[in-house]
Design an enzyme around this catalytic site. Structure first.
Site, mmCIF file in Angstrom:
data_model
loop_
_atom_site.group_PDB
_atom_site.id
_atom_site.type_symbol
_atom_site.label_atom_id
_atom_site.label_comp_id
_atom_site.label_asym_id
_atom_site.label_seq_id
_atom_site.Cartn_x
_atom_site.Cartn_y
_atom_site.Cartn_z
ATOM 1 N N HIS A 135 6.060 -42.325 -36.488
ATOM 2 C CA HIS A 135 5.848 -41.394 -37.607
ATOM 3 C C HIS A 135 4.556 -40.592 -37.418
ATOM 4 C CE1 HIS A 135 9.101 -43.707 -39.380
ATOM 5 N NE2 HIS A 135 9.259 -42.720 -40.236
ATOM 6 N N LYS A 181 11.529 -52.311 -45.707
ATOM 7 C CA LYS A 181 11.362 -53.305 -46.769
ATOM 8 C C LYS A 181 10.173 -52.943 -47.636
ATOM 9 C CE LYS A 181 8.373 -56.669 -44.455
ATOM 10 N NZ LYS A 181 7.182 -56.742 -45.310
#
Lengths: 302, 194
Positions: B38, B106
């Protein structure tokens, strides 16, 4: 580091094999006390909810990891050795052999390549480097070596915290202040620490010793009772209240937010009052062994 | 809770048809991408694979080389989700610039990502944290890897999955289970202060 004693021990493959086996079991088999707590929690959640689903998947994962002898969680986390040795035992040689065992366990896939240079971001590829693995050596008057190992994932490590009291929101330098601070940590963690979690709490000490105390609490069995009644009461209240928060497994909502809380206290200096909280995920990988003089495993601790 | 079967790549309409609470089983291609990926995309590096219609899995798997019938290949030894919130500064951009339809991770993500889901038609899927073996069992092949210079956990792994289990916890309609639970648990614990 090379002296005659360390060379002697390093030449003996029995200790290294024992440590590789300790790493394998720690990484792949959840200890019995934690399995019991997860099973009990599964029974408490309402069928058909996300919470029940999460615990079913967790239960299934525990079985699969054990059967396949593969890591419970892909995040090897911090590799923490807590070692007690007889007076005069060569701890430097032990560390060398343990590092070799960690490298071997990494090649075998019991551990992920998890040690990253903090400045360059480069992965060492073998789980060793400055500070990894992490050794906590203590001498004792027993005649054998005891090795405990924890693999503590990054997700749960990230949600740990140290609070200082008094605090405008949590209260003064008393048990109420401690309890409120601990519960705030649970609230801030939400599902990010892979709950249901287990808390280690260190009250007092300094910023290092307080957190070290918190982490050491995680070496206690989940079903033990704190011999200090004040701390035992705190542990119980924290679990009860956290489980009334509705955060639930994975933060999905539900009845089980914590599987346990273990607290210890250290003397502090008059000016400081720290509450250190180490959050452990449900994938609570800790195991330990007693070793014979030749390094063979004589018994398992959990 | 509906059980939805999806095969990647998925369309915007498919992503928008999902709602918080839906159970999803994903099949097809999944690309892993976490912190370093990212960060690189944020700095403008071109992704080595076409991400349009795809789902990025926030995961750093345990990978080993194994030899089967004389051929060496990658094998996955564990592959649960990592904490997604670290990608909160970047995720919406990846939605905007690379046409992904969702992420799996998560712990949930924040308001920037939720707004990205609404604007670009994406979904946040929650896998069960720590369940490395349940997830790895659904990974039937490892077809390749890019950006290995980032280190194995941070690389882009090309996974092929069958019925990979997850739950929708943030949807393109502006709903976030994480936001709801944070609000209710904050109120509950405020009432329990010592």
């Amino acid at each position: 580091m090379a002296n005659s004693v360390s060379v002697g021990i390093a030449a003996n493959p029995t200790l290294q094999a024992s440590l590789v086996e300790l790493i394998r079991v720690t990484s792949t088999v959840l200890p019995a006390d934690v399995v019991r707590a997860v099973t009990a929690a599964k029974g408490d959640e309402v069928t058909g909810t996300n919470a029940a689903y999460a615990l079913e998947v967790i239960d299934c994962n525990i079985g699969l990891a054990k059967d396949k002898s593969q890591p419970l969680c892909q995040d090897t986390g911090s590799i923490l050795f807590y070692v007690h040795t007889p007076v005069g035992y060569d701890q430097l040689a032990f560390a060398e052999i343990a590092i070799a065992a960690v490298q071997q366990a990494t090649v075998k896939g019991y551990l992920r390549q998890n040690s990253v240079d903090a400045l360059t971001g480069k992965n060492s590829g073998n789980n060793t480097g400055p500070g990894t693995p992490d050794f906590h050596f203590h001498q004792w008057r027993e005649d054998h070596v005891e090795v405990k190992l924890m693999l503590k994932g990054g997700g749960c490590e990230n949600v740990g915290a140290t609070y200082t009291l008094p605090h405008p929101k949590f209260g003064g330098r008393d048990l109420a202040g401690v309890e409120n601070a601990v519960l705030d940590c649970v609230l801030q963690a939400q599902g990010q620490g892979c709950g249901p979690g287990i808390l280690g709490v260190g009250i007092g000490g300094d910023r290092v010793s307080g957190m070290a105390c918190a982490k050491t609490q995680l070496l206690r069995r989940l079903d033990d009772v704190n011999p200090e009644p004040v701390l035992a009461g705190l542990e119980q209240r924290v679990v009860t209240k956290a489980n009334m928060s509705g955060i639930g497994p994975m933060g999905f909502g539900g009845k089980t937010t914590l599987l346990g809380c273990k607290a210890g206290a250290l003397n502090r200096v008059p000016a400081s009052f720290f509450v250190a909280i180490s959050y452990m995920c449900w994938a609570f990988r800790r195991q330990g062994v007693n070793l014979a003089a030749d390094g063979a495993i004589t018994s398992w601790l959990y | 809770m509906a059980l939805v079967q999806l095969t990647t790549p998925i369309t915007e309409a498919q992503a928008r048809s999902l709602h918080v609470g839906d159970t999803v089983e994903l099949s097809g291609r999944l690309y892993t991408g976490r912190d370093a990926v990212h960060h690189r995309l944020h700095h403008g590096d071109k992704p080595p694979v076409d991400l349009h219609g795809q789902i990025i899995y926030h995961c750093g798997p345990v990978m080993v080389r194994e030899t089967v019938d004389g051929t060496e290949r990658w094998a996955c030894r564990g592959a649960g989700p990592t904490t997604s919130s670290r990608e909160e500064p970047y995720q919406w951009e990846v939605m905007r610039d690379h046409g992904i339809r969702g992420v799996i991770g998560k712990g949930g993500m924040g308001p920037k990502t939720l707004a990205g889901c609404v604007t670009y038609g994406c979904v946040y899927l929650h896998a069960i944290g720590g369940a490395a073996q349940v997830c790895a069992e659904r990974i039937t092949r490892v077809d390749g890897v890019d950006w290995m210079d980032l280190g194995s956990p941070e690389a882009i792994w090309h996974l092929w999955v069958e019925r990979f289990p997850c739950i929708v916890t943030m949807d393109s309609h502006g709903n976030s289970l994480h936001q709801q639970v944070r609000e209710t648990s904050t109120a509950a614990l405020a009432g329990l202060q010592a």
